[in-house]
Design an enzyme around this catalytic site. Structure first.
Site, PDB file in Angstrom:
ATOM      1  N   LYS A 175      26.934 -35.288   7.742  1.00 11.44           N
ATOM      2  CA  LYS A 175      27.958 -36.131   8.352  1.00 11.44           C
ATOM      3  C   LYS A 175      27.331 -36.939   9.495  1.00 11.44           C
ATOM      4  O   LYS A 175      26.377 -36.484  10.105  1.00 11.44           O
ATOM      5  CB  LYS A 175      29.108 -35.268   8.885  1.00 11.44           C
ATOM      6  CG  LYS A 175      29.709 -34.299   7.874  1.00 11.44           C
ATOM      7  CD  LYS A 175      30.515 -34.991   6.816  1.00 11.44           C
ATOM      8  CE  LYS A 175      31.163 -33.969   5.872  1.00 11.44           C
ATOM      9  NZ  LYS A 175      31.999 -34.602   4.845  1.00 11.44           N
ATOM     10  N   HIS A 294      29.908 -32.713  -8.054  1.00 18.45           N
ATOM     11  CA  HIS A 294      31.018 -32.924  -7.136  1.00 18.45           C
ATOM     12  C   HIS A 294      32.244 -33.342  -7.935  1.00 18.45           C
ATOM     13  O   HIS A 294      32.120 -33.988  -8.977  1.00 18.45           O
ATOM     14  CB  HIS A 294      30.666 -33.984  -6.090  1.00 18.45           C
ATOM     15  CG  HIS A 294      31.602 -33.974  -4.920  1.00 18.45           C
ATOM     16  ND1 HIS A 294      32.822 -34.591  -4.945  1.00 18.45           N
ATOM     17  CD2 HIS A 294      31.500 -33.399  -3.698  1.00 18.45           C
ATOM     18  CE1 HIS A 294      33.430 -34.403  -3.783  1.00 18.45           C
ATOM     19  NE2 HIS A 294      32.661 -33.680  -3.019  1.00 18.45           N
TER      20      HIS A 294
END
Length: 475
Positions: A175, A294
């Site tokens: 992040k 994912h």
């Protein structure tokens, strides 16, 4: 009402419209071992009987159309049609029913998840006679399942490649997910890996944007992996996202990952598509790469209780299409997840034989015929206080994928990784000693804080962070 059947090969053709249930509702049908079975949750429109709705679903997802056609007489309709063989009301719900439908195996192309889903869910969900429709589960017969290669490697082979046994794996999504330069991105990867994580991860949004082109990211991440491996003596990896706008570009990125010698790549299987995913899985099997999957876009499909496709079906079809990891929620984190339902689909991801268990939402027994296992990835809003619950729910054959729960540590990424690793090893040791993680989880974490300043700091930061919201899709 007793079933009515009609053979088109012996009955004179009569144009017009007739009720679906005359042909497709067959409650006396005996299910064959070679049938593909489906359980649909139906909400009929006012005035439409459940039998007519169930028959309509069977018809529109197999051989039927809205009117009688003369070409029915050119085939064996009874051989190829789907059959609604049972209907049951949903307990506690008004005007909802579970329709069980059997499809002959001849309707499906071998080794093609794309064709399987196109047939079963491709058109029927827009049918006007239904207010809502949801595919709850599938039973794939052994003879059809054996036409699929499945995961490139599976859990056992992955552990051998990593030389890591007896504990869950740890990961971290870098992040902020967008905006970092490739060099700073690689630095964040290195700090996490040297702190004790096994993997770091590209977020699903990260592909090849102007601020960080894919080739630059791959290079800096590979540098971080090799540096962390040298310092730690452990095998490390980063899920390099090779999802692209076309398959040619996807393969180009996968080829570059192979040249760099990294152990794992990543694909967004729903936005990328099952055809691309199956092709990439075969590539990974042939080139020794692990494949992290994912599930971006899944909640659009699976979150609503009355309409869509349950995640257990997506997990099942992904195991057939191929992948070594699959994101599966956390129950305790920030993302949607019912505990009983989660138990159901993580078992079907990892085990070879699944028994019918309605308490966990499993409508059919499933024999995977030795198809390689699929590792669940628990990810989404988790931190060190969640570790006892995560280990209790998921067990060892799981990757616990942190993000903010690593990178949000007040002392930086490496300290966050240390805190994650200490918490996991403390909980694993306590469980192995016979302690209840449910009853003593918080005490286990507090005790471990005495020996790790990094864990103590993390516990102080996130001691009041919870995500206590009602689950939308629960059993």
């Amino acid at each position: 009402m007793p079933a009515q059947t009609e053979s088109k090969t012996t009955t004179e053709f009569k144009a017009g419209v007739k009720d679906y249930k005359i042909t497709y509702y067959t409650p006396d049908y005996k299910v064959s071992d070679t049938d593909v079975l489906a359980a649909f949750r139906m909400t009929p429109q006012t005035g439409v009987t459940p039998e007519e709705c169930g028959a309509a679903v069977a018809a529109e997802s197999s051989t039927g159309t809205w009117t009688t056609v003369w070409t029915d007489g050119l085939t064996q309709l009874d051989r190829y049609k789907g059959r609604c063989y049972d209907i049951e009301p949903v307990y506690g719900e008004c005007d909802q029913y579970i329709a069980y439908i059997a499809y002959p195996i001849e309707l499906f192309e071998e080794g093609s998840v794309t064709n399987l889903l196109t047939s079963i869910v491709g058109n029927v969900f827009g049918f006007k006679a239904l207010r809502a429709l949801r595919l709850e589960d599938l039973r794939i017969p052994a003879c059809y399942l054996k036409s699929f290669w499945g995961p490139p490697h599976g859990i056992e082979v992955e552990r051998d490649k990593l030389c890591k046994y007896g504990r869950g794996l740890l990961g971290c999504t870098i992040k902020p997910k967008l905006g970092l330069s490739a060099k700073n991105y690689g630095r964040a990867v290195y700090e996490c890996l040297r702190g004790g994580l096994d993997f770091t991860k590209d977020d699903e949004n990260v592909t090849s944007q102007a601020f960080m082109r894919w080739r630059d990211r791959f290079l800096f991440c590979a540098e971080a992996i090799y540096k962390a491996q040298k310092e730690s003596g452990e095998v490390k990896g980063h899920y390099l996202n090779v999802t692209a706008g076309n398959c040619e570009e996807m393969y180009k990125r996968a080829d570059y990952a192979v040249k760099l010698g990294v152990p794992i790549i990543m694909h967004d299987f729903l936005t990328g598509g099952f055809t691309a995913n199956t092709s990439l899985s075969n590539y990974c099997r042939n080139n020794g790469l692990l494949l992290h999957i994912h599930r971006a876009m899944h909640a659009v499909i699976d979150r609503q209780r009355n309409h869509g496709i349950h995640f257990r079906v997506l997990a099942k079809t992904l195991r057939m299409s191929g992948g070594d990891h699959l994101h599966s929620g956390t129950v305790v984190g920030k993302l949607e997840g019912d505990r009983a339902g989660t138990y159901g689909f993580i078992n079907l991801m990892r085990q070879n034989l699944i028994y019918r268990d309605r308490a966990c939402g499993v409508y059919f027994a499933q024999d995977w015929c030795g198809l390689a296992s699929l590792m669940p990835v628990a990810s989404g809003g988790i931190h060190v206080w969640h570790m006892p619950a995560l280990l209790d729910i998921f067990g060892d054959d799981t990757c616990f994928q942190f993000g903010g729960g690593t990178l949000g540590h007040p002392w930086g990424n490496a300290s966050g990784a240390v805190a994650n690793r200490v918490a996991l090893e403390a909980c694993t040791q306590a469980r192995n000693e016979g302690k209840s993680l449910v009853k003593y989880g918080a005490d286990i974490i507090r005790e471990a804080c005495k020996y790790s300043r990094e864990l103590a700091a993390a516990c102080d930061v996130w001691k009041e962070v919870t995500f206590n919201f009602d689950t939308v899709d629960k059993l």
